[in-house]
Enzyme design. Structure first.
Site, PDB file in Angstrom:
ATOM      1  N   HIS A 290       5.102   5.578  -0.328  1.00 47.34           N
ATOM      2  CA  HIS A 290       6.086   5.095  -1.294  1.00 47.34           C
ATOM      3  C   HIS A 290       5.394   4.720  -2.605  1.00 47.34           C
ATOM      4  O   HIS A 290       4.722   3.687  -2.682  1.00 47.34           O
ATOM      5  CB  HIS A 290       6.810   3.862  -0.738  1.00 47.34           C
ATOM      6  CG  HIS A 290       7.783   4.182   0.357  1.00 47.34           C
ATOM      7  ND1 HIS A 290       8.031   3.326   1.404  1.00 47.34           N
ATOM      8  CD2 HIS A 290       8.562   5.276   0.563  1.00 47.34           C
ATOM      9  CE1 HIS A 290       8.939   3.877   2.208  1.00 47.34           C
ATOM     10  NE2 HIS A 290       9.269   5.054   1.718  1.00 47.34           N
ATOM     11  N   TYR A 463       2.195   0.455   0.045  1.00 47.73           N
ATOM     12  CA  TYR A 463       1.511   0.273   1.328  1.00 47.73           C
ATOM     13  C   TYR A 463       2.250   0.858   2.530  1.00 47.73           C
ATOM     14  O   TYR A 463       2.256   0.261   3.602  1.00 47.73           O
ATOM     15  CB  TYR A 463       1.225  -1.214   1.596  1.00 47.73           C
ATOM     16  CG  TYR A 463       0.916  -2.026   0.373  1.00 47.73           C
ATOM     17  CD1 TYR A 463      -0.152  -1.692  -0.468  1.00 47.73           C
ATOM     18  CD2 TYR A 463       1.685  -3.122   0.024  1.00 47.73           C
ATOM     19  CE1 TYR A 463      -0.442  -2.434  -1.603  1.00 47.73           C
ATOM     20  CE2 TYR A 463       1.416  -3.875  -1.103  1.00 47.73           C
ATOM     21  CZ  TYR A 463       0.354  -3.528  -1.919  1.00 47.73           C
ATOM     22  OH  TYR A 463       0.079  -4.259  -3.048  1.00 47.73           O
ATOM     23  N   HIS A 464       2.801   2.057   2.402  1.00 47.03           N
ATOM     24  CA  HIS A 464       3.531   2.658   3.514  1.00 47.03           C
ATOM     25  C   HIS A 464       3.098   4.100   3.782  1.00 47.03           C
ATOM     26  O   HIS A 464       3.938   4.996   3.864  1.00 47.03           O
ATOM     27  CB  HIS A 464       5.042   2.622   3.230  1.00 47.03           C
ATOM     28  CG  HIS A 464       5.583   1.257   3.005  1.00 47.03           C
ATOM     29  ND1 HIS A 464       6.665   1.001   2.179  1.00 47.03           N
ATOM     30  CD2 HIS A 464       5.199   0.050   3.495  1.00 47.03           C
ATOM     31  CE1 HIS A 464       6.913  -0.298   2.170  1.00 47.03           C
ATOM     32  NE2 HIS A 464       6.038  -0.892   2.958  1.00 47.03           N
ATOM     33  N   PRO A 465       1.804   4.386   3.945  1.00 47.65           N
ATOM     34  CA  PRO A 465       1.381   5.767   4.191  1.00 47.65           C
ATOM     35  C   PRO A 465       1.785   6.238   5.589  1.00 47.65           C
ATOM     36  O   PRO A 465       1.680   5.494   6.568  1.00 47.65           O
ATOM     37  CB  PRO A 465      -0.141   5.694   4.044  1.00 47.65           C
ATOM     38  CG  PRO A 465      -0.487   4.284   4.430  1.00 47.65           C
ATOM     39  CD  PRO A 465       0.658   3.449   3.922  1.00 47.65           C
TER      40      PRO A 465
END
Length: 528
Positions: A290, A463-465
């Site tokens: 994101h 922080y959403h890989p």
């Protein structure tokens, strides 16, 4: 003990869930974790998570990003039991119903919304009680915030002043709207996945937790995963798995371990002198994240969280209160409020998520900004850009080479542009204007080129890989819909890396749900 029914690599959100459930079911489990136990004050006190903590955070960086004008991005990832659930903002969001129905339409049978909802409910202990959408007696505590900043409530009111709907449950019947987030806390403390699933089993004969280890490779014999070799300091050890191995090292480290074991893109493995066990180009590919832009305003209102003498004294007093009562403003997740809305035509679900922070946030909180203010994140929920994770070296202790390829697809910046514009409109509403905010990064919102340049100069991850070991129906996919690795036996993957498409929201709750499902899949195979 050197042999177990199952070896689980990684004690993060998915790994804690799968290890805990398997041990509860009677399986002997060895859990391998690179970091520590994460039981200290800096982890358990919600308001201290913003303090950089290298013991609990890998603090990775990306390669220079062309779409971000050549800047290097920051990629914090949890290290230690609980993984990123031990360092995140504790926001409890599952994503949108459409996300999971889309997974099913892509061939991931059994992953539609109605399929995954029971596992979200199974995991959840919501303080509001059990309902159609929520669990009431699961291990993961989900709580309302009782000490949210006045500005966070003003943000929600500002959105409603634009005729945007209020939403008191983003995980209920609808996701659209604006409100105060629920958080993964219990009685005012952070409730990480390890506190939910691992701590209750402390002392159990079924669960052996080994911390401070570096996994070197998977042990493979005749097409079967039979164990894991890891190091502690200079010593190397191998632990055997009778039933199989579950790899839950996260979107960056899971593909790294696979590649170090000879499973991945053949040409890349040859470049590093690694013998190819399975040539799988999808390992480490399809990285999705994101992309996020943080708007920031300065204010003189001392109700906000501020880097001033008075503000620091206030937080020190709040820390004392929290240690005594587990109450007060140190229960803050900082991202206290937010919302979901559609800004682009033909989007099947909300395409922007907002996180409101009652403080000025710069450079992921690593750069202190003096004074009071507030910040508003806007992130693209379903980015079209795709990146990669590759080996930086054959040394398992080296971090992987991370390239999210942010804003490579023009559709992403077009969506983010509209999200930033709506951020500005919300901040211009009377409820937030009462704080007399001054924009720290003014720009002509009607000038696309100027706005795009500002975004490329300041945007980064939220922080959403996900996606580097995607699930799917074809042999080219890394895992099948039962999370088993395609091409080799006795290996499952249980973390955000298996997501074929990124979910429309924060990824911690979905990762725990994936762990719950994986435990069931593994048990089904081992109980035959």
């Amino acid at each position: 003990m050197g042999e177990f029914d199952v070896v689980v690599i990684g004690g993060g959100s998915g790994g804690s869930a799968v290890a805990g459930r398997l041990a509860q079911s009677g399986k002997t489990v060895c859990l391998l974790e690179a970091g520590g136990r994460n039981t200290g004050l800096r982890v358990t006190t919600p308001g201290l998570f913003a303090v950089p903590n290298p013991k609990a955070n890998y603090m990775y960086e990306t390669v220079p990003q062309k779409g971000l004008n050549g800047r290097v991005g920051y990629q914090p990832r949890g290290k230690g039991l609980g993984g990123s659930s031990a360092i995140n903002a504790m926001v409890y969001i599952r994503g949108n119903r459409w996300d999971y129905d889309n997974w099913a339409s892509l061939g991931c049978e059994g992953w539609a919304y109605d399929d995954v909802l029971p596992y979200f409910r199974k995991a959840e202990h919501n303080t509001r009680g059990q309902s159609e959408y929520h669990g009431g007696d699961g291990p993961l505590w989900v709580s309302d915030q009782h000490y949210a900043n006045p500005a966070s409530h003003a943000f929600v009111e500002a959105a409603t002043q634009l005729q945007l709907p209020r939403n008191d449950d983003f995980n209920g019947a609808r996701q659209e709207g604006f409100g105060i987030f629920q958080v993964t806390q219990k009685d005012g403390e952070r409730w990480s996945s390890s506190r939910a699933y691992i701590d209750p089993l402390r002392g159990s004969k079924n669960l052996d937790v080994r911390i401070g280890v570096t996994v070197q490779k998977l042990e493979i014999d005749d097409g079967r995963i039979i164990g894991v070799t890891y190091s502690v300091g200079k010593r190397s050890r191998t632990v055997k798995a009778r039933g199989g191995v579950v790899l839950s090292a996260g979107t960056f480290n899971t593909p790294q371990i696979l590649m170090l074991s000879g499973i991945g893109p053949g040409e890349h493995l040859r470049d590093h002198g690694i013998e190819i066990v399975a040539d799988k180009p999808a390992v480490g590919s399809d990285l999705q994240d994101h992309i996020d832009y943080v708007s920031s305003w300065r204010s003189e209102d001392a109700q906000l969280i501020g880097s001033t003498f008075a503000g620091t004294l206030r937080m020190a007093k709040a820390l004392i209160e929290h240690r005594r009562k587990r109450t007060g403003i140190m229960t803050t997740p900082y991202a206290e409020a937010g919302g979901f809305w559609t800004v682009m035509p033909d989007a099947p679900a909300p395409d922007i998520q907002w996180h409101f922070v009652p403080a000025m946030l710069e450079d992921h909180g690593r750069t202190k900004v003096k004074g009071y203010g507030f910040s508003l994140h806007a992130c693209v929920l379903r980015p079209e850009s795709r990146g990669t994770v590759r080996l930086a070296s054959r040394d398992a202790s080296d971090g992987p080479r991370i390239d999210p390829n942010f804003l490579a697809d023009d559709r992403d910046i077009a969506t983010l542009r509209e999200g930033v514009r709506l951020s500005q409109r919300i901040a211009g509403s009377p409820a937030l204007q009462a704080f007399d905010p001054r924009d720290r990064h003014p720009v002509d919102l009607d000038d696309n080129a100027q706005l795009d340049e500002m975004i490329r100069n300041r945007a980064d991850t939220v922080y959403h890989p996900v996606g580097t070991c995607r699930m799917g129906p074809d042999e080219s996919d890394v895992v099948d819909p039962q999370l088993k690795l395609r091409g080799l036996e006795n290996l499952w993957i249980a973390d955000a890396s298996i997501m074929p498409r990124i979910v429309s929201g924060n990824t911690n709750a979905p990762s725990i749900m994936i762990g719950e499902r994986c435990a069931e899949f593994v048990n089904t195979v081992l109980d035959r």
